[in-house]
Design a protein around this motif. Structure first.
Motif, short mmCIF file in Angstrom:
data_model
loop_
_atom_site.label_atom_id
_atom_site.label_comp_id
_atom_site.label_asym_id
_atom_site.label_seq_id
_atom_site.Cartn_x
_atom_site.Cartn_y
_atom_site.Cartn_z
N ALA A 237 0.83 -1.20 0.00
CA ALA A 237 0.00 0.00 0.00
C ALA A 237 0.87 1.25 0.00
O ALA A 237 0.55 2.24 -0.65
CB ALA A 237 -0.91 0.00 1.22
N TYR A 238 1.98 1.17 0.73
CA TYR A 238 2.91 2.30 0.79
C TYR A 238 4.26 1.74 1.19
O TYR A 238 4.36 0.96 2.12
CB TYR A 238 2.45 3.35 1.82
CG TYR A 238 2.88 4.75 1.46
CD1 TYR A 238 2.04 5.58 0.72
CD2 TYR A 238 4.12 5.25 1.85
CE1 TYR A 238 2.43 6.87 0.37
CE2 TYR A 238 4.51 6.54 1.51
CZ TYR A 238 3.66 7.34 0.78
OH TYR A 238 4.05 8.61 0.43
N GLY A 239 5.29 2.11 0.46
CA GLY A 239 6.57 1.48 0.70
C GLY A 239 7.68 2.43 1.00
O GLY A 239 7.66 3.55 0.61
N ASN B 115 -4.94 7.81 -0.64
CA ASN B 115 -4.94 9.26 -0.41
C ASN B 115 -4.60 9.56 1.05
O ASN B 115 -3.80 10.46 1.34
CB ASN B 115 -6.28 9.88 -0.78
CG ASN B 115 -6.49 9.97 -2.28
OD1 ASN B 115 -5.54 9.89 -3.06
ND2 ASN B 115 -7.73 10.12 -2.69
N ASN B 116 -5.18 8.79 1.98
CA ASN B 116 -4.90 8.97 3.41
C ASN B 116 -3.45 8.64 3.74
O ASN B 116 -2.80 9.35 4.51
CB ASN B 116 -5.84 8.12 4.26
CG ASN B 116 -7.28 8.61 4.21
OD1 ASN B 116 -7.55 9.74 3.85
ND2 ASN B 116 -8.20 7.73 4.56
N LEU B 117 -2.93 7.57 3.16
CA LEU B 117 -1.53 7.20 3.40
C LEU B 117 -0.58 8.27 2.85
O LEU B 117 0.39 8.63 3.51
CB LEU B 117 -1.22 5.83 2.78
CG LEU B 117 -1.86 4.62 3.44
CD1 LEU B 117 -1.65 3.37 2.58
CD2 LEU B 117 -1.33 4.40 4.85
N THR B 118 -0.87 8.74 1.65
CA THR B 118 -0.03 9.77 1.04
C THR B 118 -0.01 11.03 1.91
O THR B 118 1.05 11.62 2.13
CB THR B 118 -0.51 10.09 -0.39
OG1 THR B 118 -0.44 8.89 -1.16
CG2 THR B 118 0.33 11.16 -1.04
N GLU B 119 -1.17 11.40 2.40
CA GLU B 119 -1.27 12.57 3.28
C GLU B 119 -0.41 12.39 4.53
O GLU B 119 0.27 13.31 4.97
CB GLU B 119 -2.74 12.77 3.68
CG GLU B 119 -3.03 14.07 4.37
CD GLU B 119 -4.53 14.19 4.64
OE1 GLU B 119 -4.90 14.23 5.83
OE2 GLU B 119 -5.30 14.23 3.67
N GLU C 56 4.45 5.62 -5.35
CA GLU C 56 3.42 5.55 -6.39
C GLU C 56 2.72 4.20 -6.29
O GLU C 56 3.31 3.15 -6.55
CB GLU C 56 4.04 5.71 -7.78
CG GLU C 56 3.01 5.88 -8.85
CD GLU C 56 3.60 6.21 -10.19
OE1 GLU C 56 3.01 5.77 -11.20
OE2 GLU C 56 4.64 6.89 -10.25
N PHE C 57 1.48 4.23 -5.86
CA PHE C 57 0.70 3.00 -5.65
C PHE C 57 0.22 2.45 -6.98
O PHE C 57 -0.45 3.13 -7.75
CB PHE C 57 -0.48 3.30 -4.73
CG PHE C 57 -1.37 2.12 -4.46
CD1 PHE C 57 -0.87 1.00 -3.82
CD2 PHE C 57 -2.70 2.14 -4.84
CE1 PHE C 57 -1.68 -0.10 -3.57
CE2 PHE C 57 -3.53 1.06 -4.58
CZ PHE C 57 -3.01 -0.06 -3.95
N ALA C 58 0.58 1.20 -7.24
CA ALA C 58 0.12 0.47 -8.43
C ALA C 58 -0.29 -0.91 -7.93
O ALA C 58 0.57 -1.77 -7.73
CB ALA C 58 1.23 0.37 -9.46
N PRO C 59 -1.57 -1.13 -7.66
CA PRO C 59 -1.99 -2.36 -6.99
C PRO C 59 -1.64 -3.63 -7.77
O PRO C 59 -2.09 -3.81 -8.90
CB PRO C 59 -3.49 -2.20 -6.81
CG PRO C 59 -3.91 -1.09 -7.70
CD PRO C 59 -2.70 -0.27 -8.00
N HIS C 60 -0.83 -4.46 -7.14
CA HIS C 60 -0.44 -5.73 -7.73
C HIS C 60 -0.03 -6.71 -6.62
O HIS C 60 0.34 -6.30 -5.53
CB HIS C 60 0.70 -5.55 -8.73
CG HIS C 60 2.00 -5.18 -8.09
ND1 HIS C 60 2.29 -3.88 -7.69
CD2 HIS C 60 3.08 -5.93 -7.73
CE1 HIS C 60 3.48 -3.85 -7.13
NE2 HIS C 60 3.99 -5.09 -7.15
#
Length: 166
Positions: free
Chosen positions: A38-40, A95-99, A108-112
């Motif tokens: 989700a966020y790295g 959006n919440n994680l980025t904030e 950059e989230f790219a779901p995989h």
């Protein structure tokens, strides 16, 4: 360093883990827990990270995701993977994680869902893409904080958060 992962429900975790394990044994590659990053890579203390995740995911309910396609790339972290359709849950959480974390690192989230981490020849990856049969839907049951290591087999989930069931 930590990563924030989406985690699957028990049945889908077992389903995906069997595939990852089979590919790992066949191709002499590391075996790891199925997840969607989700966020790295965030370099903050676990206590702060824990508080921020709890605030981001409150009131989130478990949700279903859909497979878009199976693909591969030259990027080690996306050697062979299931590309996942984006949806409103991913968008809201991202959006919440980025904030919360953009001041620490950009992601950059790219779901995989990665199925194998290994430098492979394109023809090997293409063969796997053409011959893998993967179901269409999966259930996201929660999130976790993964403690990162360069050695994939040393990865460990240090916190888990269950979403409410729908």
């Amino acid at each position: 360093m930590f990563a924030i992962w989406y985690l699957f429900d028990k049945d889908d975790t077992n389903y995906l883990f069997r595939i990852i394990k089979e590919l790992g044994k066949k191709h002499h590659s590391p075996i790891f827990v199925p997840h969607i990053t989700a966020y790295g890579l965030i370099d903050i203390d676990l206590k702060t990270l824990d508080k921020k995740i709890i605030s981001v995911i409150k009131e989130i309910k478990s949700f279903t995701i859909e497979k878009k396609t199976i693909s591969f790339s030259k990027d080690f972290w996306k050697t062979l993977f299931i590309e996942i359709e984006s949806n409103e849950h991913f968008i809201k959480i991202n959006n919440n994680l980025t904030e919360q974390f953009c001041q620490h690192t950009k992601y950059e989230f790219a779901p995989h869902v990665s199925l194998i981490y290994k430098n492979m020849k394109s023809y090997q990856s293409q063969f796997l893409v053409e011959n893998l049969k993967i179901k269409k839907n999966f259930r996201i049951a929660g999130m976790g904080i993964q403690q990162f290591s360069e050695n994939i087999e040393e990865w460990k989930i240090v916190r888990k958060y269950q979403f409410e069931r729908k």
